[in-house]
Design a protein around this motif. Structure first.
Motif, PDB file in Angstrom:
ATOM      1  N   THR A  43       0.259   3.927   1.695  1.00 27.78           N
ATOM      2  CA  THR A  43      -0.194   4.602   2.831  1.00 27.78           C
ATOM      3  C   THR A  43      -0.258   3.171   3.763  1.00 27.78           C
ATOM      4  O   THR A  43      -1.406   2.705   3.687  1.00 27.78           O
ATOM      5  N   LYS A  74      -4.340  12.836  -4.687  1.00 20.26           N
ATOM      6  CA  LYS A  74      -4.163  12.464  -3.372  1.00 20.26           C
ATOM      7  C   LYS A  74      -2.506  12.577  -3.147  1.00 20.26           C
ATOM      8  O   LYS A  74      -1.542  12.159  -4.290  1.00 20.26           O
ATOM      9  N   ASN A  95      -3.556   1.493   5.451  1.00 15.07           N
ATOM     10  CA  ASN A  95      -4.802   1.938   4.655  1.00 15.07           C
ATOM     11  C   ASN A  95      -4.653   1.087   3.531  1.00 15.07           C
ATOM     12  O   ASN A  95      -3.593   1.094   2.677  1.00 15.07           O
ATOM     13  N   THR A 100      -6.468   4.334  -0.857  1.00 13.96           N
ATOM     14  CA  THR A 100      -5.223   4.517  -1.458  1.00 13.96           C
ATOM     15  C   THR A 100      -5.073   3.211  -2.421  1.00 13.96           C
ATOM     16  O   THR A 100      -5.643   2.296  -2.332  1.00 13.96           O
ATOM     17  N   GLU A 158      -0.265  11.211  -1.393  1.00 14.51           N
ATOM     18  CA  GLU A 158       0.411   9.961  -1.394  1.00 14.51           C
ATOM     19  C   GLU A 158       0.774   9.423  -2.777  1.00 14.51           C
ATOM     20  O   GLU A 158       1.827   8.694  -2.997  1.00 14.51           O
ATOM     21  N   THR A 187       0.873  -1.110   0.121  1.00 10.32           N
ATOM     22  CA  THR A 187      -0.055   0.099  -0.106  1.00 10.32           C
ATOM     23  C   THR A 187       0.991   1.170  -0.047  1.00 10.32           C
ATOM     24  O   THR A 187       2.064   1.332   0.499  1.00 10.32           O
TER      25      THR A 187
END
Length: 559
Positions: free
Chosen positions: A231, A325, A234, A238, A327, A229
């Motif tokens: 993040t 986003k 999460n 994401t 990230e 991932t």
């Protein structure tokens, strides 16, 4: 035309006509089959009598310069049914994937393999220009399942249900239940927090279903520690993925396909009661988890990466890029290829589960009397315009696959007219002879199922929210016609406009909104968009507010 009354109403826009309902000029008695007028009023020199707006009314719009003239003919005939009286009512198998864009073979995708959905398209009508009304799970699904635009449901974000705003509304499956159908849900139909809510009812509506099944597979219960991932901790919000070592049948969507077969077996034993079975697959929603055999179909080195993003973004208004986003700054080209591979693998895995369910339908002898719908809640970005996932008003985010296979109607057809998910409620109600609420805001697609070249209203409307709550919040609206996509950010486009010509620019690379040569096109589409948006609100003109901490006692017949 014995037994028929004709009414004419003049309104300043198709939206205003739709809100007003059917008015009859100087009609002194009830229209047969419709009942008596609701009320009579005199305005602008015209005596108007309003009748309930029901499927028994055929509408014909003659728009011009903002004026809509509508003629409606009401006859004695009962609601349109797909079968002759006395024959069994058709079943409905409603299949919906989560976060699925048009990466499908039947939509001419160059490399994603979806043989089962492709076969379904050959049995029905594929809608080439189908759009969600809000490219986010919760608002889109509440809109689709109530037949109302998000401005009329009041659901403009996730983790909410329409009972918090319009508790008396009759949902699509609830209407079928009230007509004697067995209505069951497997998986995600309303909003879920994916993946954490997998295995629960999520943000569901109890009145919509007679039975709910919520399996949870290895992707939810065992494999989360292995998932990559962007993040840490999460997975759903994401970019995240895993090539699983477990077989199809241990994954949530595989369990759901098996559950669907089990329910269909039960339905096959009681064919005197029709069913409405909704199967909401979780893939390809993040995390993109699928058995590794599906990843092997897509060599990572062959996966494409969108180029020239910085140049593309130069003419896009800032709100058009706000779904990005932070990230995603971590993405390298290698990670982008991994993400595209994992998303594609998840689609092929989901397609295999669709094949499992359709195979059961055929094996049990149910296919010949079952309407099958296959769609998604919204589209999805894979790097186009520098964006990933959803919540933009570009084609990739708002366009959805939509296939409807109805026995006795067109097989292998392609409809080019723009349509919306909001149109599914009136379509299925008409095909099955199910009484639908009078306030539905979509339009039946039965004409296109009979003749895919038939024209509909000519456009579809999508919206998103930008900014925070209160005064900082504003909306973006896009209208999609056969040729154009036109978007306005904030009132009158004061925070930006976009215009894309799909005849010459299907990737929406060049924003023509500021081109003087397109000023007339912008003006006309802006007028059309304003009229269309006006029709997305309820009769009050106000979006219903969320009732915080609102609790209700579910009531099937009188919610």
């Amino acid at each position: 035309m014995e037994g028929v009354k004709i009414g004419i109403v003049i309104a300043h826009s198709p939206a205003n006509f739709k809100r007003a309902g059917l008015a009859a000029l100087r009609m002194d008695r009830a229209v047969p089959g419709l009942g008596k007028p609701d009320r009579c009023r005199y305005k602008e020199g015209i005596m108007r009598r309003k009748f309930p707006f029901t499927p028994k009314v055929r509408r014909f719009f003659l728009p011009g310069a903002g004026l809509a003239i509508a003629m409606a003919v009401a006859a004695f005939s009962p609601p349109v049914r797909s079968r002759d009286a006395g024959k069994p009512r058709p079943n409905v198998l409603f299949l919906i994937a989560d976060d699925l864009n048009n990466f499908l073979g039947c939509y001419d995708h160059p490399f994603v393999k979806t043989p089962n959905i492709d076969r379904l398209a050959a049995r029905g009508v594929r809608f080439d220009r189908a759009y969600c009304q809000f490219p986010l799970c919760g608002p889109s699904r509440n809109s689709m399942l109530t037949g109302l635009y998000p401005n009329s449901t009041g659901i403009l974000q996730n983790a909410q249900i329409f009972r918090q705003t319009i508790p008396g509304a009759i949902s699509l499956p609830q209407a079928f239940r009230r007509s004697g159908y067995f209505a069951a849900r497997i998986g995600k139909l309303y909003h879920y927090n994916v993946p954490k809510s997998i295995g629960t009812n999520g943000h569901d509506d109890p009145g919509s279903w007679e039975m709910e099944l919520n399996p949870a597979g290895c992707d939810r219960l065992e494999e989360e520690p292995e998932i990559f991932t962007l993040t840490p901790g999460n997975f759903g919000g994401t970019l995240s993925w895993l090539a699983s070592k477990n077989p199809d049948g241990r994954h949530t969507d595989g369990l759901m396909a098996a559950d669907a077969e089990w329910v269909l077996e039960r339905c096959a034993r009681q064919k005197d009661r029709p069913f409405f079975l909704a199967v909401g697959f979780f893939r390809p929603h993040t995390p993109y988890v699928a058995p590794e055999s599906y990843f092997e179909k897509y060599p990572v080195e062959t996966m494409p990466v969108v180029a020239n993003v910085a140049e593309d973004q130069k003419d896009i208004p800032a709100p058009g890029l706000m779904s990005y986003k932070k990230e995603q700054d971590k993405l390298t080209d290698d990670l982008r290829r991994e993400a595209v591979r994992a998303y594609s693998a998840s689609i092929s895995f989901m397609d295999a589960q669709v094949g499992h369910v359709l195979g059961a339908l055929d094996r049990l002898g149910l296919a010949e009397n079952t309407i099958v719908v296959m769609t998604s809640d919204h589209g999805y970005h894979m790097g186009e315009h520098g964006l990933w996932q959803k919540q933009s008003l570009f084609e990739e985010s708002s366009r959805v696959p939509l296939i409807v296979s109805a026995p006795g109607l067109t097989a292998g057809g392609v409809a080019g007219t723009p349509v919306g998910l909001i149109d599914l409620y009136p379509t299925l109600a008409e095909l099955c002879g199910v009484e639908a609420p009078d306030n539905l805001q979509g339009h039946s697609l039965v004409p296109q199922l009979r003749d895919p070249s038939a024209k509909g209203v000519g456009y579809a409307v999508s919206q998103v929210v930008r900014g925070g709550k209160g005064t900082g919040r504003f909306f973006g609206y896009a209208i999609r016609t056969e040729r154009w996509r036109y978007t306005e950010w904030d009132e009158d486009g004061k925070q930006g406009r976009e215009l894309y010509d799909h005849e010459n620019d299907p990737r929406e690379i060049t924003n023509l909104a500021g081109d003087p040569a397109r000023a007339a096109t912008v003006a006309e589409l802006s007028r059309q968009l304003r009229e269309a948006v006006a029709g997305t609100f309820p009769a009050s003109g106000q979006t219903p507010a969320i009732r915080e901490n609102y609790l209700w006692a579910p009531n099937l017949t009188d919610p």
